[in-house]
Design a protein around this motif. Structure first.
Motif, PDB file in Angstrom:
ATOM      1  N   VAL A  99      -2.336  -0.531  -8.734  1.00  0.00           N
ATOM      2  CA  VAL A  99      -2.685   0.688  -9.461  1.00  0.00           C
ATOM      3  C   VAL A  99      -2.257   1.918  -8.668  1.00  0.00           C
ATOM      4  N   GLY A 137       1.540   2.186  -8.927  1.00  0.00           N
ATOM      5  CA  GLY A 137       1.896   2.631 -10.275  1.00  0.00           C
ATOM      6  C   GLY A 137       1.544   4.091 -10.500  1.00  0.00           C
ATOM      7  N   GLY A 138       0.393   4.507 -10.001  1.00  0.00           N
ATOM      8  CA  GLY A 138      -0.014   5.906 -10.131  1.00  0.00           C
ATOM      9  C   GLY A 138       0.904   6.845  -9.371  1.00  0.00           C
ATOM     10  N   SER A 140       4.296   7.033 -11.155  1.00  0.00           N
ATOM     11  CA  SER A 140       4.263   7.844 -12.371  1.00  0.00           C
ATOM     12  C   SER A 140       4.063   9.326 -12.057  1.00  0.00           C
ATOM     13  N   VAL A 148      -1.082   4.914 -17.357  1.00  0.00           N
ATOM     14  CA  VAL A 148      -1.414   4.218 -16.106  1.00  0.00           C
ATOM     15  C   VAL A 148      -2.831   4.585 -15.669  1.00  0.00           C
ATOM     16  N   TRP A 149      -3.156   5.860 -15.739  1.00  0.00           N
ATOM     17  CA  TRP A 149      -4.485   6.314 -15.317  1.00  0.00           C
ATOM     18  C   TRP A 149      -5.557   5.736 -16.239  1.00  0.00           C
ATOM     19  N   ASN A 191      -6.049   2.051 -15.639  1.00  0.00           N
ATOM     20  CA  ASN A 191      -6.757   1.910 -14.371  1.00  0.00           C
ATOM     21  C   ASN A 191      -8.265   2.042 -14.591  1.00  0.00           C
TER      22      ASN A 191
END
Length: 158
Positions: free
Chosen positions: A39, A42-43, A46, A114-115, A118
């Protein structure tokens, strides 16, 4: 604290709040460091994509502004060919700005997705962990006796 944490894991809303503040925090607090790292990566990716596309859009808008503010400073009319060259350059610059704005908007949507995933992951995982911990505690505190095929089950809960 460790025993109490296993018996009574935090509420799902707390894990979701942690992940809202810092992506991956809810996963780490659930003991899932591998998904927490995923995560975070990915965060960060992005966020980096959003920053890069925003900078690209800003540069394209600056170029368009320079192009539209260019003035010869004279009242001499330009030739038809010069006029078409200027209009083509203007249209190309506007098209470039539109493409880069779409890319920036897509990057913002990806960051939001993504957020959001999560937060949802932290909430659901914590909810499932609480239920599995409760079942484990109930099984640990239960007494079962099955002397024959009939079976007698006796549970003690407290």
């Amino acid at each position: 604290n460790k025993i109490l944490g296993q018996l009574f894991p935090e509420p799902p809303a707390v894990a979701a709040l942690k992940s809202t503040l810092i992506p991956g925090w809810g996963q780490f607090s659930n003991g899932r460091s591998s998904s927490g790292i995923l995560v975070i990566v990915g965060g960060l990716a992005s966020i980096g994509g959003l920053v890069a596309t925003q900078r690209s859009l800003s540069n394209a808008e600056d170029d368009l502004d320079k192009l539209t503010k260019t003035d010869t400073g004279s009242d001499v009319p330009v030739s038809i060919e010069e006029y078409h060259r200027i209009m083509d350059a203007d249209n190309e610059a506007r098209g470039d700005v539109d493409k880069k704005r779409e890319r920036r908007n897509t990057a913002a949507i990806v960051l939001g997705a993504v957020w959001g995933l999560n937060i949802l992951d932290a909430y659901i995982e914590t909810s499932l962990l609480r239920k599995s911990h409760q079942r484990a505690v109930q099984q640990a505190l239960a007494f079962e006796a099955t002397p024959n095929l009939q079976g007698i089950v006796m549970r003690v809960r407290f």
